[in-house]
Design a protein around this motif. Sequence first.
Motif, PDB file in Angstrom:
ATOM      1  N   LYS A   4       0.850  -1.182   0.000  1.00 55.85           N
ATOM      2  CA  LYS A   4       0.000   0.000   0.000  1.00 55.85           C
ATOM      3  C   LYS A   4       0.885   1.230   0.000  1.00 55.85           C
ATOM      4  N   MET A   5       0.267   2.357  -0.299  1.00 57.86           N
ATOM      5  CA  MET A   5       1.041   3.593  -0.181  1.00 57.86           C
ATOM      6  C   MET A   5       0.137   4.742   0.240  1.00 57.86           C
ATOM      7  N   ILE A   6       0.783   5.724   0.827  1.00 56.22           N
ATOM      8  CA  ILE A   6       0.102   6.978   1.096  1.00 56.22           C
ATOM      9  C   ILE A   6       0.548   7.942   0.006  1.00 56.22           C
ATOM     10  N   LEU A   7      -0.412   8.453  -0.740  1.00 58.45           N
ATOM     11  CA  LEU A   7      -0.112   9.422  -1.780  1.00 58.45           C
ATOM     12  C   LEU A   7      -0.394  10.806  -1.210  1.00 58.45           C
ATOM     13  N   ILE A   8       0.576  11.694  -1.300  1.00 62.51           N
ATOM     14  CA  ILE A   8       0.396  13.049  -0.772  1.00 62.51           C
ATOM     15  C   ILE A   8       0.395  14.026  -1.946  1.00 62.51           C
ATOM     16  N   ASP A   9      -0.804  14.483  -2.292  1.00 64.17           N
ATOM     17  CA  ASP A   9      -0.914  15.482  -3.354  1.00 64.17           C
ATOM     18  C   ASP A   9      -0.792  16.856  -2.705  1.00 64.17           C
ATOM     19  N   THR A  10       0.404  17.410  -2.781  1.00 65.00           N
ATOM     20  CA  THR A  10       0.668  18.644  -2.025  1.00 65.00           C
ATOM     21  C   THR A  10      -0.174  19.816  -2.541  1.00 65.00           C
ATOM     22  N   THR A  11      -0.664  19.717  -3.786  1.00 67.61           N
ATOM     23  CA  THR A  11      -1.466  20.831  -4.303  1.00 67.61           C
ATOM     24  C   THR A  11      -2.828  20.892  -3.622  1.00 67.61           C
ATOM     25  N   LYS A  12      -3.240  19.773  -3.011  1.00 67.71           N
ATOM     26  CA  LYS A  12      -4.559  19.759  -2.357  1.00 67.71           C
ATOM     27  C   LYS A  12      -4.458  20.089  -0.870  1.00 67.71           C
ATOM     28  N   CYS A  13      -3.256  20.095  -0.347  1.00 67.25           N
ATOM     29  CA  CYS A  13      -3.097  20.341   1.093  1.00 67.25           C
ATOM     30  C   CYS A  13      -3.354  21.810   1.394  1.00 67.25           C
ATOM     31  N   THR A  14      -4.173  22.046   2.452  1.00 68.61           N
ATOM     32  CA  THR A  14      -4.456  23.416   2.867  1.00 68.61           C
ATOM     33  C   THR A  14      -3.748  23.770   4.161  1.00 68.61           C
ATOM     34  N   GLY A  15      -2.944  22.847   4.652  1.00 68.23           N
ATOM     35  CA  GLY A  15      -2.215  23.114   5.890  1.00 68.23           C
ATOM     36  C   GLY A  15      -3.104  23.128   7.124  1.00 68.23           C
ATOM     37  N   CYS A  16      -4.182  22.348   7.126  1.00 74.04           N
ATOM     38  CA  CYS A  16      -5.107  22.373   8.283  1.00 74.04           C
ATOM     39  C   CYS A  16      -4.570  21.571   9.457  1.00 74.04           C
ATOM     40  N   ARG A  17      -3.676  20.657   9.169  1.00 73.88           N
ATOM     41  CA  ARG A  17      -3.015  19.849  10.194  1.00 73.88           C
ATOM     42  C   ARG A  17      -3.958  18.888  10.924  1.00 73.88           C
ATOM     43  N   ALA A  18      -5.069  18.586  10.306  1.00 76.72           N
ATOM     44  CA  ALA A  18      -5.964  17.570  10.886  1.00 76.72           C
ATOM     45  C   ALA A  18      -5.243  16.230  10.971  1.00 76.72           C
ATOM     46  N   CYS A  19      -4.338  15.970  10.021  1.00 71.52           N
ATOM     47  CA  CYS A  19      -3.573  14.712  10.043  1.00 71.52           C
ATOM     48  C   CYS A  19      -2.725  14.611  11.309  1.00 71.52           C
ATOM     49  N   GLN A  20      -2.142  15.732  11.714  1.00 70.88           N
ATOM     50  CA  GLN A  20      -1.331  15.737  12.944  1.00 70.88           C
ATOM     51  C   GLN A  20      -2.191  15.363  14.148  1.00 70.88           C
ATOM     52  N   VAL A  21      -3.394  15.927  14.183  1.00 71.60           N
ATOM     53  CA  VAL A  21      -4.280  15.687  15.320  1.00 71.60           C
ATOM     54  C   VAL A  21      -4.774  14.239  15.303  1.00 71.60           C
ATOM     55  N   PHE A  69       3.087  23.277   1.157  1.00 75.35           N
ATOM     56  CA  PHE A  69       2.886  22.448   2.343  1.00 75.35           C
ATOM     57  C   PHE A  69       3.507  21.074   2.106  1.00 75.35           C
ATOM     58  N   GLY A  70       4.451  20.750   2.948  1.00 73.79           N
ATOM     59  CA  GLY A  70       5.057  19.424   2.892  1.00 73.79           C
ATOM     60  C   GLY A  70       4.717  18.669   4.165  1.00 73.79           C
ATOM     61  N   GLN A  71       5.158  17.428   4.237  1.00 70.61           N
ATOM     62  CA  GLN A  71       4.900  16.656   5.457  1.00 70.61           C
ATOM     63  C   GLN A  71       6.165  15.920   5.866  1.00 70.61           C
ATOM     64  N   HIS A  72       6.564  16.122   7.111  1.00 71.68           N
ATOM     65  CA  HIS A  72       7.711  15.384   7.648  1.00 71.68           C
ATOM     66  C   HIS A  72       7.161  14.184   8.399  1.00 71.68           C
ATOM     67  N   GLY A 202       6.835  22.090  -6.675  1.00 74.31           N
ATOM     68  CA  GLY A 202       8.171  22.680  -6.702  1.00 74.31           C
ATOM     69  C   GLY A 202       9.257  21.621  -6.539  1.00 74.31           C
ATOM     70  N   GLU A 203      10.425  22.074  -6.075  1.00 73.23           N
ATOM     71  CA  GLU A 203      11.556  21.169  -5.859  1.00 73.23           C
ATOM     72  C   GLU A 203      11.396  20.476  -4.506  1.00 73.23           C
ATOM     73  N   PRO A 204      11.935  19.248  -4.374  1.00 72.71           N
ATOM     74  CA  PRO A 204      11.811  18.526  -3.094  1.00 72.71           C
ATOM     75  C   PRO A 204      12.279  19.353  -1.894  1.00 72.71           C
ATOM     76  N   GLU A 205      13.406  20.061  -2.052  1.00 74.40           N
ATOM     77  CA  GLU A 205      13.953  20.834  -0.922  1.00 74.40           C
ATOM     78  C   GLU A 205      12.957  21.875  -0.428  1.00 74.40           C
ATOM     79  N   GLU A 206      12.109  22.382  -1.344  1.00 73.32           N
ATOM     80  CA  GLU A 206      11.134  23.407  -0.964  1.00 73.32           C
ATOM     81  C   GLU A 206      10.028  22.833  -0.094  1.00 73.32           C
ATOM     82  N   TYR A 207       9.981  21.502  -0.001  1.00 72.95           N
ATOM     83  CA  TYR A 207       9.005  20.837   0.871  1.00 72.95           C
ATOM     84  C   TYR A 207       9.702  20.184   2.067  1.00 72.95           C
ATOM     85  N   GLY A 208      10.965  20.512   2.261  1.00 72.93           N
ATOM     86  CA  GLY A 208      11.720  19.911   3.364  1.00 72.93           C
ATOM     87  C   GLY A 208      12.141  18.481   3.097  1.00 72.93           C
TER      88      GLY A 208
END
Lengths: 263, 199
Positions: A4-21, A69-72, A202-208
């Motif tokens: 399986k994989m988690i696909l992260i479409d950074t263009t759809k991320c709004t930075g709400c951080r619900a995932c963190q919670v 918005f990137g995700q560490h 963008g470039e990977p570095e721009e997402y950390g």
Amino acid sequence: MAGKMILIDTTKCTGCRACQVACKQWNSLSAVATRNLGTHENPPDLAYNTYTKIIFSEVEKNGELAWYFGQHRCMHCEDAGCMKACPVPGAITRDANGAVVINQELCTGCKYCVFGCPFNVPRYDNKNAEGYGVDKAFKCTLCFDRLAMGEQPACTKTCPTGALFFTEKAKLPEIASSAAQRGLKVYDGGSLKTNVVFLLKGEPEEYGLPAKPAIPTPTFLWRTIMKPLGIAAMVAGIFGVIAHYSYVGPKDIEEGDGKGGKH
Amino acid sequence: MAEILVKRASPIQRLSHWIHMVSFIILALTGLGLYARSFFGLTGLFGGVDMSRTIHHYTGIVFFATTFIIFFQWAQAITARGEDSLVDVVRSYLDHDFHAPAGKLNFGQKMFAWFAFFGGLVMGLTGFAMWFPFVLGRGLQQWMYFLHNAFFVGLMLFILVHLYLGTFGNPGSWRIMVSGTVTKAWAKAHHPKWDAEEV
């Protein structure tokens, strides 16, 4: 492997951080004191009780501000540096879904995985002076316990925009071609073949993210080259000594003429 | 021939070497347990991995300290210029009738001494870094693990040869560890210059 994989479409991320919670909630992780970093980023960093964190990145693109918005988080590598570094049988394993999981029952607290990770992910829960802390390493588990029940990870389940999406790894080529049409880059860790895949504007570095992720050179030299070579050298050394004793023999001064010779 | 005994090592030199040796054996066994997953069972010898590692840490201090003590005890002999060479060393391993014109220490022993000193130093420093891994920073710390592993292998190979030559390979040498003496014949054969000049 039906991974399986988690696909992260950074263009759809709004930075709400619900995932963190959601991550904190499902994994029963305690809160961490926040700190003003001049962005919306918080908690300050990954921790033994923070498995994921949204990166807020402000970059200048053609004279304009781009807010990425990137995700560490743990990338669940198929060639995992933490697993290479770990000296304990069974302490870090990969399951059929592709989840790389630290078993804290077996973890001995050596911290090798902390330094073997190409993405700087595992964190160590140090026992402090007051006796809090368990002296084990922690990181994202891909919610392997939820997957076992046929559920998806807490972060992808909760993501309100569909930026985090849980799917079959086999769909990656299909997703990659449609992403290319949208002008997005696929970031899948290169040779590490991560089971967390980013679509980047963008470039990977721009997402950390590291531009060319790889198992750290010293970790590779240590675990992949030196470890087996060392065992071979030590065994060869023992046979070499036995061979010398058998074919050349000891240099016995005290017997015979004082010049030595075979005993 | 009546045995004439020659003094070669003082009681304090012997004691230092015994402590160094025992600490090395403990370090090697506890260390091998974390060297590779296939050796993990060795940690059971010391009552599990936690105790094994704790023993490794504190024994490491003893080993590190005796590395310096022994080097300085023998520093004069180690740094003395000899007349023998690396070629002599190799030849004397293979040819029993050949004896290198060695002083108190032959060329091979000096090489070993330098490696034991430098290796002990590296093992100690990298070992402390592994004990307290969040001091140096990520990039440097990653090299500490590699160096600790690489020098461990190097030391094991040197010590294997050292152990063999000090016991089975050169009968009579073991006496130095036990009584601090060797026979006159041993001294004359193995260290002719030392025998002629100092004994």
